[in-house]
Design an enzyme around this catalytic site. Structure first.
Site, short mmCIF file in Angstrom:
data_model
loop_
_atom_site.label_atom_id
_atom_site.label_comp_id
_atom_site.label_asym_id
_atom_site.label_seq_id
_atom_site.Cartn_x
_atom_site.Cartn_y
_atom_site.Cartn_z
N ASP A 15 4.95 0.18 15.35
CA ASP A 15 5.69 -0.89 14.65
C ASP A 15 6.54 -1.72 15.59
O ASP A 15 7.14 -2.70 15.17
CB ASP A 15 6.59 -0.30 13.55
CG ASP A 15 5.77 0.26 12.40
OD1 ASP A 15 6.35 0.93 11.53
OD2 ASP A 15 4.54 0.06 12.39
N ILE B 191 -2.89 3.39 17.18
CA ILE B 191 -2.72 3.87 15.80
C ILE B 191 -3.56 3.06 14.82
O ILE B 191 -4.26 3.62 13.97
CB ILE B 191 -1.22 3.81 15.39
CG1 ILE B 191 -0.35 4.57 16.39
CG2 ILE B 191 -1.04 4.32 13.96
CD1 ILE B 191 -0.60 6.06 16.46
N ARG C 172 0.81 -1.20 0.00
CA ARG C 172 0.00 0.00 0.00
C ARG C 172 0.85 1.26 0.00
O ARG C 172 0.39 2.33 -0.35
CB ARG C 172 -0.97 0.00 1.16
CG ARG C 172 -0.34 -0.10 2.52
CD ARG C 172 -1.37 0.04 3.55
NE ARG C 172 -2.22 1.18 3.26
CZ ARG C 172 -1.85 2.44 3.41
NH1 ARG C 172 -0.62 2.72 3.76
NH2 ARG C 172 -2.68 3.42 3.17
N ARG D 114 -6.42 1.29 6.42
CA ARG D 114 -5.34 2.03 5.76
C ARG D 114 -5.86 2.98 4.67
O ARG D 114 -5.43 2.94 3.53
CB ARG D 114 -4.29 1.08 5.20
CG ARG D 114 -3.84 -0.03 6.10
CD ARG D 114 -3.13 0.43 7.35
NE ARG D 114 -1.88 1.10 7.09
CZ ARG D 114 -0.72 0.47 6.85
NH1 ARG D 114 -0.71 -0.84 6.79
NH2 ARG D 114 0.39 1.15 6.64
N PRO D 115 -6.83 3.85 4.97
CA PRO D 115 -7.32 4.78 3.95
C PRO D 115 -6.24 5.79 3.54
O PRO D 115 -5.25 5.97 4.26
CB PRO D 115 -8.47 5.49 4.65
CG PRO D 115 -8.12 5.42 6.10
CD PRO D 115 -7.43 4.10 6.29
N ILE D 116 -6.45 6.43 2.40
CA ILE D 116 -5.54 7.53 2.00
C ILE D 116 -6.34 8.80 1.76
O ILE D 116 -5.94 9.67 0.99
CB ILE D 116 -4.70 7.15 0.76
CG1 ILE D 116 -5.60 6.81 -0.43
CG2 ILE D 116 -3.73 6.02 1.06
CD1 ILE D 116 -4.81 6.73 -1.75
N ASP D 117 -7.46 8.94 2.46
CA ASP D 117 -8.32 10.12 2.28
C ASP D 117 -7.58 11.43 2.57
O ASP D 117 -7.84 12.47 1.93
CB ASP D 117 -9.57 10.00 3.15
CG ASP D 117 -9.24 9.82 4.62
OD1 ASP D 117 -8.42 8.94 4.95
OD2 ASP D 117 -9.74 10.58 5.45
N LEU D 118 -6.64 11.40 3.50
CA LEU D 118 -5.93 12.64 3.85
C LEU D 118 -4.91 13.02 2.78
O LEU D 118 -4.64 14.20 2.54
CB LEU D 118 -5.27 12.51 5.22
CG LEU D 118 -6.24 12.20 6.37
CD1 LEU D 118 -5.49 12.07 7.68
CD2 LEU D 118 -7.33 13.26 6.47
N ARG E 228 9.41 -8.80 3.76
CA ARG E 228 9.01 -7.47 3.27
C ARG E 228 9.86 -6.38 3.91
O ARG E 228 10.08 -5.33 3.31
CB ARG E 228 7.54 -7.20 3.60
CG ARG E 228 6.57 -8.07 2.87
CD ARG E 228 5.17 -7.59 3.05
NE ARG E 228 5.06 -6.17 2.64
CZ ARG E 228 3.89 -5.54 2.51
NH1 ARG E 228 2.76 -6.18 2.76
NH2 ARG E 228 3.84 -4.29 2.14
#
Ligand code: EPZ
Length: 452
Positions: free
Chosen positions: A323, A345, A110, A139-143, A415
């Site tokens: 994390d 978070i 993402r 995990r939106p990306i609206d911002l 990853r």
């Protein structure tokens, strides 16, 4: 699918070398889109997400080459760390023939959304697949989108793709509704070529943002305040190439500090940046581990006779990093008492709990809090990774579990952790991989100038 086989019981003793930060390298690679010149990055970790970003950039027409150091036959063999840390990756986006971030690639990572801002800034158009959610949350990306629209981009969404257009982005004031790391990075990359000045507030303060800003500044961008909550950018008409060394990975360093503490070892974590580890070191000390900062780039961890329970609450930097939450939870299973782990978070970042419980941990989850009662004698089990940091948590637990633990789907680890099992084995862990060792394709292992 590759598996790890881990036999617990060995204290980790010796020195591990930390690789470059994946979460710095990803935005820095995307920043190369902003110029026709070549950008050279040093200390890029050889992990799967970097390989994915390389494929993404190449799919758009960029040339991305990994220049490995070729150690001449017969010379004293440099350690694997020295060679990879002296490799460099060159990225040339002179010709972006196809500025499309395809779903086939974006769905696997993402962070591909990091190309959105640079593509609009460089070409005036971007077609980027909407990233799906992932194991740890929506995990939106609206911002990201909201900020770009405030800068004058028109963004439509159809068939799972964002189409963004702007003749030239305009500087403006942006106040993030929530603190977002890649949102800050995406808009920073959009702002450096925008017309006029951009003032960004409520920015992420993570060191990876400052790493990106340092590269952009080396490329000719005019940025003030990176690493603080307020970043001011004066747009320029163009950027040139640069060479930049990626900072060490603070999450890998924190993971190894926990590994040294949980196994009762004596471990030096070298080539890290101890200034980025404040919250993690403070918490390990509170839990009873002996952590000595040996200098700006090394720390030593030794475990006291027993570990004591200590609560954590994940926060944006410089608070305790989300994390590191899963890794700390593994340690908490060995601590005497009750540790409350609060995840503030992400909405679903307790996927490791059930696997730890299957190994004998005593953990109860209620909403965003997990209550860990310890110490528990963990026993080996067949367990499965669900996401990058949960994988690390299972390895840490297996290092102290009685018997041999089989950890499945370790591609999640690949990853973001470079040569994880090799680094652990080098300090005494009994760990090996069943399956093919992950080694990203050497894009072009051209012999570089003789090693210094
Ligand atoms: C970055 O993800 C890191 N990834 C993550 O590391 C890390 O966990 C996270 O920051 C938090 O530190 C990279 O840097 C590539 P966010 P990012 O945007 O930027 C919400 C790892 O293990 N949000 O800071 O995607 C979001 O849902 C990975 O290496 C919105 O609501 O995280 C979350 O609740 C995992 N709208 C919170 O903000 C948005 O537009 C923080 O997310 C963006 C985010």
């Amino acid at each position: 699918m590759d598996k790890f086989v881990v036999r617990g019981g060995n204290p980790l003793i010796g020195t591990v070398h930390i690789s470059g930060a994946k979460n710095s390298a990803l935005p820095c690679m995307a920043a190369a889109i902003l110029t026709e010149d070549e950008v050279t990055l040093e200390n890029v970790p050889r992990v799967r997400d970097i390989e994915t970003e390389r494929r993404l950039l190449a799919s758009m027409g960029a040339q991305v080459e990994l220049h490995a150091i070729v150690t001449p036959a017969g010379s004293p063999s440099s350690s694997a760390y020295e060679s990879t840390s002296r490799e460099h990756t060159t990225i040339s986006c002179r010709t972006l023939t196809d500025p499309v971030a395809r779903y086939e690639i974006v769905k696997t990572m993402r962070a591909s959304s990091l190309v959105l801002g640079p593509l609009i800034a460089r070409t005036g158009v971007a077609h980027v697949a909407m990233p799906g959610g992932c194991a740890i949350g929506g995990r939106p990306i609206d911002l990201h989108i909201k900020g770009l629209e405030q800068m004058g981009a028109t963004i439509t969404q159809e068939h799972g793709y964002l189409e963004a257009r702007a003749t030239r982005l305009r500087g403006t004031q942006i106040v993030f509704d929530k603190i977002t790391v890649t949102g800050t990075e995406d808009l920073l990359m959009a702002a450096v070529l925008a017309e006029g000045e951009t003032l960004m507030e409520n920015c992420a303060r993570e060191p990876e943002v400052a790493d990106l800003a340092a590269l952009l500044t080396a490329m000719g961008a005019q940025i003030e305040g990176a690493g603080t909550a307020t970043i001011r950018v004066r747009g320029v008409t163009g950027l040139h190439g640069a060479r930049y060394r990626i900072n060490p990975d603070r999450i890998e360093a924190g993971t190894f500090l926990v590994a040294g503490a949980i196994t009762g070892g004596d471990l030096i974590v070298a080539n890290c940046n101890t200034a980025h580890l404040g919250a993690v070191i403070a918490k390990l000390r509170e839990a009873g581990a002996r952590v000595d900062v040996l200098g700006p780039d090394a720390a030593r961890v030794r475990s006291a006779e027993k570990l004591s329970a200590a609560d954590i609450s994940t926060e944006e930097y410089p608070g305790f990093p989300t994390d590191m939450q899963a890794q700390y939870m593994a340690l908490a299973t060995q601590a005497d008492g009750v540790s409350v782990v609060r995840e503030n978070i992400f909405e679903n970042r307790f996927m490791h709990v059930q696997e730890l419980v299957r190994m004998g941990a005593n953990i109860k989850v209620e909403g965003s809090a997990a209550t860990v009662r310890g110490p528990s004698q963990l026993s080996s089990a067949a367990v499965m990774c669900s996401d990058l940091r949960a994988s690390a948590s299972l390895v840490l637990a297996a290092l102290v579990a009685e018997g041999e633990t089989i950890i499945d789907r370790v591609y999640h680890m690949d990853r973001g952790y470079e040569r994880f099992e090799q680094k652990l084995s080098s300090v005494g862990a009994q760990i090996h991989r069943m399956g093919n060792v992950f080694a990203p394709r050497d894009e072009k292992s051209s012999p570089v100038s003789q090693p210094a």
